[in-house]
Write an enzyme that holds these catalytic residues in place. Structure first.
Site, mmCIF file in Angstrom:
data_model
loop_
_atom_site.group_PDB
_atom_site.id
_atom_site.type_symbol
_atom_site.label_atom_id
_atom_site.label_comp_id
_atom_site.label_asym_id
_atom_site.label_seq_id
_atom_site.Cartn_x
_atom_site.Cartn_y
_atom_site.Cartn_z
ATOM 1 N N LEU A 86 -0.075 4.016 10.274
ATOM 2 C CA LEU A 86 -1.243 3.669 11.086
ATOM 3 C C LEU A 86 -0.873 2.827 12.306
ATOM 4 O O LEU A 86 -1.259 3.134 13.439
ATOM 5 C CB LEU A 86 -2.260 2.927 10.215
ATOM 6 N N GLY A 99 0.831 -5.330 7.538
ATOM 7 C CA GLY A 99 1.426 -4.006 7.471
ATOM 8 C C GLY A 99 1.125 -3.328 6.140
ATOM 9 O O GLY A 99 0.045 -3.488 5.587
ATOM 10 N N LEU A 100 2.103 -2.567 5.632
ATOM 11 C CA LEU A 100 1.937 -1.800 4.404
ATOM 12 C C LEU A 100 0.747 -0.861 4.498
ATOM 13 O O LEU A 100 -0.085 -0.792 3.594
ATOM 14 C CB LEU A 100 1.786 -2.711 3.181
ATOM 15 N N CYS A 101 0.610 -0.198 5.634
ATOM 16 C CA CYS A 101 -0.462 0.786 5.727
ATOM 17 C C CYS A 101 0.060 2.067 6.366
ATOM 18 O O CYS A 101 -0.582 2.676 7.209
ATOM 19 C CB CYS A 101 -1.685 0.243 6.456
ATOM 20 N N GLY A 102 1.249 2.465 5.978
ATOM 21 C CA GLY A 102 1.784 3.751 6.394
ATOM 22 C C GLY A 102 2.044 3.812 7.886
ATOM 23 O O GLY A 102 2.458 2.829 8.492
#
Lengths: 292, 144
Positions: free
Chosen positions: A93, A88-91
């Site tokens: 998306l 994760g940690l991709c907004g």
């Protein structure tokens, strides 16, 4: 009024968060450049293959009979190859991809009926759709940041086998298309049955190619590789999308953390000043009282 | 007018060379030579050696199957995988040959075709190396 020590502790904690998000941002930025590079390098091969396929389809005869991978059937089962990040940690998306896929799985937008199965590539999409009890034909994880053809070929080969053996009548590919660094859009691409690109008007009209051994045999060699390539390109593009989404999300997080640090520092200074003022007042008040 | 040769794989463009006199490629029906003014042709390739003649110089490449297109003196090789002769690792190719041979010896029918294809690829890689050595290992070195 919050006490000064508590404020100081919060500032330190936000500073640590900012350091982490900043580090993730830098790593994502360098991975993004490489991923974009690789997506670009695959382009000449794809373009050439499309033009050859265009040439072939104009001479190989009726698409429904020329090769099993071209044959259009009544759709009893559709399988969706969903390419998502592992982490994760991709907004937004991943949420966007899941919503987009959900519309296909649940709604009639897919323009088809029948069962839906899935081949999730990447942990996030698999985890999400598992909860809905969707049948997985296979699942792939941890392809790495820079997957090669050798890593993506098993995916396309499963789709090809399922299609040729009649278990699946249509294969869709869903991935985050890379528009630019700040914009990645989920797209659905039908890959089976293969829709041959229209042959170049000028080329198919003027040049008569010799095909060896024969158009049909070259087509039979080419089509599986074309499907391999479509999946490979989608995986490369999804990787570039993932890294740039992560970079932007982490840059926003770092900026927000820095804003918060500035605000907290202001509050902290005010609180400290007030404390000193009130201590001074206490002292002068005490002195006055002693003078009496 | 000399030929323009491009060798492209899914992962990179290996070569683009404009002054080529002749290309000898491992077609699926047998080796074929391409000279300037060749008729438009699309053929599938087998695993094997691709030779590029420029003047008196010959360069060897290994291709592991794919396609070749000839159109108005432009030769495009779409290879599944391709390497310049100098990129081939003799020890790895030999190890791959032995592995493929062992697998072939004990393969069930289903694996047989794959083991055979792997064996053919490794043998062809070694053949490219052998030709290169016999020529004295000259020619251009490829940088990776």
């Amino acid at each position: 009024m919050a006490n000064t020590r508590e404020i100081r502790r919060r500032i330190r904690s936000v500073e640590n968060t900012a350091k982490i998000t900043n580090a993730i941002q830098l790593v994502a930025a360098s991975k993004m450049r490489r991923a974009q590079d690789r997506a670009l390098q695959a382009r000449p091969y794809a373009e050439k293959m499309q033009s050859v396929l265009g040439q072939l389809s104009s001479v190989a005869g009726d698409p429904d009979t020329a090769h099993p991978l071209l044959e259009r059937r009544e759709i009893n089962e559709t399988t969706v190859i969903l390419i998502t990040p592992d982490r994760g940690l991709c907004g937004g998306l991943i949420a966007n991809l899941e919503r987009h896929t959900g519309e296909i799985v649940l709604g009639p937008e897919a323009g088809g009926t029948g069962d839906i199965s899935m081949i999730p590539v990447g942990r996030k999409g698999g985890d999400y759709f598992q909860r809905f009890g969707i049948n997985f034909r296979a699942s792939f994880q941890e392809l790495g940041d820079y997957p090669g053809l050798a890593e993506t070929q098993p995916i396309s080969r499963i789709a090809i086998d399922d299609y040729t053996e009649g278990r699946v009548d249509r294969v869709l590919l869903v991935y985050a298309s890379f528009i630019n660094t700040v914009s990645q859009v989920p797209v659905t691409v039908p890959i089976l049955p293969v829709e041959p690109p229209a042959g170049d008007e000028d080329a198919s009209g003027e040049t008569q190619y010799i095909f060896e051994p024969s158009p049909q045999e070259v087509l039979a060699d080419l089509l599986p590789r074309y499907v391999d390539l479509l999946v490979y390109q989608a995986v490369l593009e999804a990787a570039a999308s993932e890294q740039s989404a992560r970079m932007v999300a982490m840059r926003n997080a770092t900026d927000a953390a820095n804003d918060m640090i500035a605000d907290l520092t202001l509050v902290y200074n005010k609180a400290r000043q007030e404390q000193i003022t009130s201590e001074l007042l206490d002292i002068t008040g005490g002195v006055e009282a002693l003078k009496g | 007018m000399p030929l323009t040769l491009e060798i492209i794989t899914g992962e990179r463009r290996l070569l683009r060379q404009e002054d080529v006199d002749e290309v000898v490629a491992p077609g699926s029906l047998g080796e074929l030579g391409i000279l300037p003014n060749h008729a438009p042709l699309i053929t599938s390739l087998a695993a094997g050696e691709l030779r590029v003649k420029t003047g008196n110089d010959v360069e060897e490449y290994f291709v592991s199957g794919g396609f070749l297109e000839v159109h108005s003196d432009e030769v495009t090789v779409l290879a599944d995988a391709a390497e310049h002769g100098s990129e081939i690792d003799a020890e790895r190719a030999e190890a791959a040959r032995q592995r493929a041979q062992e697998r072939l010896d004990q393969a069930s029918d289903a694996d047989r075709a794959r083991a055979q294809a792997a064996l053919a690829r490794s043998l062809q890689r070694l053949r490219v190396l052998e030709h290169r050595r016999r020529r004295g290992g000259g020619g251009r070195e490829m940088s990776r």
